[in-house]
Design an enzyme around this catalytic site. Sequence first.
Site, mmCIF file in Angstrom:
data_model
loop_
_atom_site.group_PDB
_atom_site.id
_atom_site.type_symbol
_atom_site.label_atom_id
_atom_site.label_comp_id
_atom_site.label_asym_id
_atom_site.label_seq_id
_atom_site.Cartn_x
_atom_site.Cartn_y
_atom_site.Cartn_z
ATOM 1 N N ASP A 1 0.828 -1.106 0.036
ATOM 2 C CA ASP A 1 -0.017 0.013 -0.034
ATOM 3 C C ASP A 1 0.895 1.037 0.115
ATOM 4 O OD1 ASP A 1 -3.121 0.673 1.200
ATOM 5 O OD2 ASP A 1 -1.421 2.240 0.982
ATOM 6 N N ASP B 1 0.286 3.934 2.813
ATOM 7 C CA ASP B 1 0.613 3.533 4.197
ATOM 8 C C ASP B 1 2.377 3.412 4.295
ATOM 9 O OD1 ASP B 1 -1.720 3.080 5.058
ATOM 10 O OD2 ASP B 1 -1.709 0.692 4.696
HETATM 11 C C1 PRP Z 1 -4.380 3.675 -3.890
HETATM 12 C C2 PRP Z 1 -3.416 4.615 -4.743
HETATM 13 C C3 PRP Z 1 -4.395 4.756 -6.073
HETATM 14 C C4 PRP Z 1 -5.289 3.756 -5.721
HETATM 15 C C5 PRP Z 1 -4.928 2.929 -7.024
HETATM 16 O O1 PRP Z 1 -4.905 4.607 -3.090
HETATM 17 O O2 PRP Z 1 -2.471 5.369 -4.410
HETATM 18 O O3 PRP Z 1 -4.803 6.045 -5.960
HETATM 19 O O4 PRP Z 1 -5.308 3.246 -4.680
HETATM 20 O O5 PRP Z 1 -6.282 1.807 -7.267
HETATM 21 P P1 PRP Z 1 -7.066 1.637 -8.518
HETATM 22 O O6 PRP Z 1 -6.326 1.988 -9.586
HETATM 23 O O7 PRP Z 1 -7.568 0.297 -8.018
HETATM 24 O O8 PRP Z 1 -8.070 2.772 -8.333
HETATM 25 P P2 PRP Z 1 -5.771 4.526 -1.754
HETATM 26 O O9 PRP Z 1 -7.200 4.112 -2.356
HETATM 27 O O10 PRP Z 1 -5.068 2.810 -1.057
HETATM 28 O O11 PRP Z 1 -5.892 5.680 -1.099
HETATM 29 P P3 PRP Z 1 -4.389 6.406 -0.239
HETATM 30 O O12 PRP Z 1 -3.630 7.054 -1.184
HETATM 31 O O13 PRP Z 1 -5.339 7.364 0.450
HETATM 32 O O14 PRP Z 1 -3.936 5.244 0.504
HETATM 33 N N1 URA Z 2 -2.982 0.833 -4.210
HETATM 34 C C1 URA Z 2 -1.934 0.474 -3.312
HETATM 35 O O1 URA Z 2 -1.431 1.435 -2.832
HETATM 36 N N2 URA Z 2 -1.123 -0.629 -3.786
HETATM 37 C C2 URA Z 2 -1.700 -1.346 -4.643
HETATM 38 O O2 URA Z 2 -1.217 -2.456 -4.877
HETATM 39 C C3 URA Z 2 -2.806 -1.054 -5.308
HETATM 40 C C4 URA Z 2 -3.767 -0.102 -5.006
#
Ligand code: PRP
Ligand code: URA
Length: 209
Positions: free
Chosen positions: A200, A203
């Site tokens: 992630d 995170d």
């Molecule tokens: C993650 C990443 C993208 C998204 C990608 O964000 O930074 O924005 O997931 O996934 P997708 O292509 O399936 O839409 P997240 O939703 O985890 O939020 P965050 O950046 O607040 O951790």
């Molecule tokens: N968002 C992340 O941060 N990691 C992944 O692998 C997919 C979505």
Amino acid sequence: MSKVVVMDHPLIQHKITKIRDKRTGAKEFRELVNEIAMLMTYEATRDLQLEEIEIETPVAKTKAMILTGKKLGIVPILRAGLGMVDGILELIPVAKVGHIGLYRDPETLLPVEYYCKLPNDISEREILLVDPMLATGGSAVAAINFLKEKGAKKIRFLCLIASKKGVETLSAACPDVDIYAGVVDEVLNDHAYILPGLGDAGDRLFGTK
Ligand code: PRP
Ligand code: URA
């Protein structure tokens, strides 16, 4: 279809390997994400418009090139996109920065918007939309549609790790948006995480879990 540029530069590949490694802590991860974003910006701005002007050096008159055309805007998708902004600003310090807040609903895996603040001259700027991860493509497509509704006309999408599915989805939904990816991974797992990916991104950048 979108132009898809996958970065094959050794420095980018080396640094992506470092951010994939689970032993890389938040401080080093943040530094590397900014460095990769800066290197990718160099490539993604290769076709910016130039014009010739006359200048005088201390010893002679000459003609030389300067940037012309549209100004740039950087739009990170919150949260993780924030990690790329400082690196890009190192190269383009005069760019304005907008923000779009999206998170993926853990049940539906669909993007949910929670924040938006953009430069008011967005329609006159070329936009670099940035997010380290392109997984299903849902967040990127939602952000691009949103930017277009607000008037953005020319958008480039920069990510560090894309999935094949994400590239296909984004390219089909937004064929006018060029995609710059550090690397393209093969698959998504059942929770739509990229494999091997880096986990992630938000995170790992911010030390949350
Ligand atoms: C993650 C990443 C993208 C998204 C990608 O964000 O930074 O924005 O997931 O996934 P997708 O292509 O399936 O839409 P997240 O939703 O985890 O939020 P965050 O950046 O607040 O951790
Ligand atoms: N968002 C992340 O941060 N990691 C992944 O692998 C997919 C979505």
